[in-house]
Design a protein around this motif. Structure first.
Motif, mmCIF file in Angstrom:
data_model
loop_
_atom_site.group_PDB
_atom_site.id
_atom_site.type_symbol
_atom_site.label_atom_id
_atom_site.label_comp_id
_atom_site.label_asym_id
_atom_site.label_seq_id
_atom_site.Cartn_x
_atom_site.Cartn_y
_atom_site.Cartn_z
ATOM 1 N N ALA A 59 43.081 43.383 50.294
ATOM 2 C CA ALA A 59 41.908 43.736 51.063
ATOM 3 C C ALA A 59 41.874 42.966 52.327
ATOM 4 N N GLY B 298 35.253 43.991 52.362
ATOM 5 C CA GLY B 298 34.842 43.680 51.042
ATOM 6 C C GLY B 298 34.533 42.324 50.947
ATOM 7 N N LYS C 28 35.835 40.068 48.915
ATOM 8 C CA LYS C 28 36.915 39.146 48.476
ATOM 9 C C LYS C 28 37.218 37.752 49.683
ATOM 10 N N THR D 194 29.807 41.463 40.285
ATOM 11 C CA THR D 194 29.478 41.963 41.721
ATOM 12 C C THR D 194 28.727 43.412 40.916
ATOM 13 N N ASP E 168 34.595 48.013 45.129
ATOM 14 C CA ASP E 168 34.295 46.718 45.504
ATOM 15 C C ASP E 168 34.114 45.899 44.496
#
Length: 366
Positions: A224, A227, A229, A339, A356
């Protein structure tokens, strides 16, 4: 937000209302359903009665829902899923726990033989595969309003973890990984400095957390580029990479591989520094062949005294280590791993993966 109050159980430990439970028919794809009026958990399941606050959802749950595996308890045709638990004690006649205590349930139970390892409480290292697991194999899971467990399989949590204690099960997995890494490392003089974690999902991020708690320089690699991370990794004081393993400008002393991606697995085994330790914590799906130079890999492992080992599950010692690690962690950072929080009446949304998602939690108490 999860409610911080608890309700006292009635004289028999039951309630007037039925128990809601998320279940599947093992081996049948897409059989997920919410049963609205299940019976109270049987006393035979354990002395400790617990009110569920939340369950975490992971790839194992998705695979069980897809019908890939899963085993119902003896005599049942459906399995209550959920193995990442958080709840509050309603009653414990043994006196080990008190009403209101925050707890999580240990997932795996030893086999009945028992094998050499299960006989000494190391059910994570079961040698004959006859163990049972809540929400996975022959034991009802924790995705229900109330559940029972024996005191020795209930892990008490610091009250500070009321919002994030559901992360205990995945943390126990990486606590075991670190425990074994350190045991292997002390075969010789061992002063590791650099850690590489591949995969920035919940397991990878928690592995990185435990690495930073050890004062090590931690790098996390994932595909990724946007997003949550990269920000989560930066929040640990670690370094994020979105490049191939072979492009990293360092050789790590420790690697914790959490993706299970075959090419990544092979690359990290070749990338480790001399006397390095590679822990494989991700499970590959199989069915894919890759051409690689096995001789070169063998030569590197032998001549550099490297170790590659696999690690899965955890025993009570690791669950205790995990609880301590979570209590020491930044609670805001831990909360950011979750999340999505989904109420149980929208259970289907919780089990539908979002782009996500890091960790999705199904909430029972509100």
């Amino acid at each position: 937000m999860i409610c911080l109050l608890y309700r006292a159980a009635g004289p028999s430990g039951g309630k007037d209302e039925g128990v809601r439970a998320v279940t599947v028919k093992p081996g049948v794809a897409n059989s997920l359903s919410l049963a609205e009026d299940q019976p109270e958990p049987a006393p035979e399941e354990g002395a400790v009665l617990v009110e569920a606050l939340a369950v975490g959802i992971c790839g194992t749950d998705h695979e069980i829902i897809a019908g890939d595996y899963g085993e119902a308890p003896p005599g049942a045709d459906r399995l209550v899923i959920g193995h990442e638990s958080l709840g509050r004690v309603l009653e414990d006649p043994s006196g080990t726990l008190q009403p209101g205590d925050l707890v999580a349930g240990i997932v795996r139970h030893p086999d009945p033989v028992p094998c050499t390892n299960c006989a000494v409480g190391e059910w994570d290292m079961c040698r004959n595969g006859q163990y049972t697991e809540h929400g996975i194999k022959a034991l009802p899971g924790f995705a229900r309003d109330r559940w029972r467990i024996e005191p020795e399989f209930a892990v008490q949590l610091d009250p500070v973890l009321a919002q994030v204690g559901v992360l205990l099960e995945p943390t126990s997995v990486v606590a075991k990984a670190w425990d074994h890494i350190e045991r292997i490392g002390h075969r010789a003089e061992w002063r590791p400095q650099t850690v590489l974690v591949t995969g920035a999902g919940p397991i990878g991020l928690l592995a990185a957390l435990l690495g930073t708690q050890r004062g090590l320089t931690v790098h996390v690699l994932d595909r990724a580029t946007d997003g949550p991370k990269p920000e989560l990794v930066a929040g640990l004081g670690a370094t994020y990479h979105a490049v191939p393993v072979n492009d990293l400008p360092f050789e790590p002393d420790v690697v914790i591989e959490c993706t299970g991606a075959p090419t990544v697995v092979l690359d990290v085994m070749c990338k480790a520094a001399p006397t390095g330790i590679v822990c494989l914590a991700g499970v590959s799906s199989g069915g894919r062949s890759i051409d690689f130079d096995a001789g070169a890999l063998n030569r590197a492992l032998v001549l550099e005294n490297n170790v590659v080992f696999g690690s899965v599950n955890a025993n009570r010692r690791h669950w205790t280590m995990a609880a301590q690690a979570l209590a020491r962690a930044d609670q805001v950072w831990l909360s950011s791993l979750i999340t999505r929080r989904v109420p149980v009446n929208r259970y289907a949304d919780a089990y539908t993966a979002g782009p996500d998602d890091i960790k999705v939690v199904l909430e029972f108490a509100s």
